[in-house]
Motif scaffolding. Structure first.
Motif, short mmCIF file in Angstrom:
data_model
loop_
_atom_site.label_atom_id
_atom_site.label_comp_id
_atom_site.label_asym_id
_atom_site.label_seq_id
_atom_site.Cartn_x
_atom_site.Cartn_y
_atom_site.Cartn_z
N GLN A 313 0.83 -1.20 0.00
CA GLN A 313 0.00 0.00 0.00
C GLN A 313 0.87 1.26 0.00
O GLN A 313 0.57 2.25 -0.68
N GLY A 314 1.98 1.21 0.76
CA GLY A 314 2.88 2.35 0.79
C GLY A 314 3.57 2.59 -0.53
O GLY A 314 3.73 3.73 -0.97
N LEU A 315 3.97 1.51 -1.20
CA LEU A 315 4.62 1.65 -2.50
C LEU A 315 3.67 2.21 -3.54
O LEU A 315 4.07 3.01 -4.40
N VAL A 316 2.41 1.81 -3.47
CA VAL A 316 1.40 2.39 -4.36
C VAL A 316 1.25 3.89 -4.08
O VAL A 316 1.18 4.71 -5.00
N GLU A 322 2.08 -0.50 -9.09
CA GLU A 322 0.76 -0.32 -9.68
C GLU A 322 -0.31 -0.90 -8.77
O GLU A 322 -0.19 -2.03 -8.28
N ALA A 323 -1.37 -0.14 -8.55
CA ALA A 323 -2.50 -0.64 -7.78
C ALA A 323 -3.35 -1.55 -8.66
O ALA A 323 -3.32 -1.46 -9.89
N ARG A 359 -2.36 9.80 0.21
CA ARG A 359 -2.31 8.83 -0.88
C ARG A 359 -2.44 7.39 -0.38
O ARG A 359 -3.01 6.55 -1.07
N LEU A 360 -1.94 7.14 0.83
CA LEU A 360 -2.07 5.80 1.41
C LEU A 360 -3.53 5.41 1.61
O LEU A 360 -3.91 4.25 1.43
#
Length: 370
Positions: A313-316, A322-323, A359-360
């Motif tokens: 979730q943090g990397l998204v 990519e989500a 964004r998270l």
């Protein structure tokens, strides 16, 4: 007899004292709080997913990279809710570097020009860290972290002067004036304060010292925060229990020393901080810290899966992954706790910039701030 509790914990994204590793921008410590009667059922659920994945041991990082892995990750997160309470802390490393700058140079105990920023004013201090990130290049924080690993009067003095000059150019006069206070006796106290960190604190109690490379890493504050959070949850539940953490050769001895240190402090409450959360000293309701190999403990594998799901979730949120529908569904399962405020010591936390937090929360809050 009242059933005991066990907290199973694992981390993802550990890079030691390197806060600015571009390959690992997120640190997560996560796990599950499980009542004794639910241990067997939860372990069976983990084994079912492990068999579906065809893996000798569930590894959340690998599961995150495939469609099948993400689906099985979501399956485990859904089933786990019947057996356990998720607990986690998410740390945006870039923000944590900026927060370290604030904690080092703008501590009113050492720098009299920082008296407008009290130690318990965590919301204000976070806002200052956000402001530093917004106006200064990353290179300033890279140089700070390099000096922070082995602090000296010369290295920290140069860093403070560089921040002062850059902040004046940016028109942030109050902050620049505060950084200019890091001279003379104030600078001596800052250096002494950084050297008398966890290493000296545990030595004062006759314990094995915690090396600077550990106390200066994110693993140390995240672990210290989590064991106190777990202790608070045990206290509120009216039960005692233990913490089981995945084995780690790098931090095993230091984690053990840290646990004993907080155990000796006891569960004193030192009031509240600016956001209303309880400021807790040590621990008194966690009876033991046990380090186990995750290969032999299915519920540590479940902790690894949760930590990896949160890291995803943090990397998204950072635009580095990519989500997809499955990840979004996983986010809707585990992230809502971050917007709940009924806990004075919540099981879920996120130490990050406001932009990152916004964004998270994209899977649960439509149209986050761009």
């Amino acid at each position: 007899m009242t059933p005991s509790l066990t907290a199973f914990l694992d981390e993802s994204g550990n890079t030691g004292a390197n806060y600015l590793d571009p390959q690992q921008p997120i640190h997560v410590l996560a796990g599950w709080l499980v009542r004794e009667p639910n241990l067997v059922g939860f372990a069976r659920a983990v084994e079912t997913v492990r068999e579906a994945m065809g893996m000798p041991e569930l590894k959340g990082g690998r599961m995150l990279t495939t469609t099948k892995g993400r689906r099985q990750m979501l399956r485990l997160l859904e089933e786990a809710r019947s057996f356990a309470l998720p607990i986690f802390s998410i740390w945006e490393k870039r923000f944590c570097a900026a927060l370290r700058v604030v904690e080092t140079f703008l501590d009113p105990m050492h720098n009299p020009r920082a008296d407008w920023l009290p130690a318990g004013a965590n919301l204000q201090r976070n806002a200052v860290a956000d402001k530093l990130l917004a106006c200064l290049p990353l290179s300033y924080f890279e140089k700070f972290i390099a000096a922070f690993r082995s602090p000296t009067r010369e290295s920290l003095g140069k860093i403070a002067s560089a921040f002062e000059a850059a902040l004046r150019i940016a028109g942030l006069e109050k902050l620049a004036w505060s950084f200019a206070g890091c001279v003379g006796e104030a600078l001596d106290e800052i250096v002494a304060g950084e050297r008398h960190t966890a290493e000296e604190s545990v030595r004062d109690l006759g314990l094995e010292p915690i090396p600077r490379n550990v106390s200066g890493s994110l693993s140390y504050p995240s672990f210290a925060h989590m064991i106190r959070t777990v202790d608070f949850l045990f206290e509120k539940s009216g039960r005692r229990g233990i913490i089981v953490h995945d084995e780690t050769s790098e931090f095993a001895r230091s984690f053990a020393a840290t646990f004993v240190f907080f155990k000796r402090l006891g569960p004193a409450h030192f009031g509240t901080i600016e956001d209303g959360r309880t400021l807790r000293g040590g621990i008194g309701f966690v009876d033991d810290l046990v380090l186990r190999n995750s290969r032999d403990e299915p519920l540590l594998q479940a902790a690894d899966v949760l930590a990896s799901a949160l890291k995803g979730q943090g990397l998204v949120a950072l635009g580095l992954m990519e989500a997809d529908k499955t990840l979004d569904e996983a986010g809707r399962l585990v992230l809502p706790g971050l917007i709940q405020d009924q806990f004075d010591c919540p099981p879920w936390s996120c130490v990050a910039s406001e932009e990152f937090k916004s964004r998270l929360l994209r899977p649960i809050i439509p149209n986050p701030r761009q």
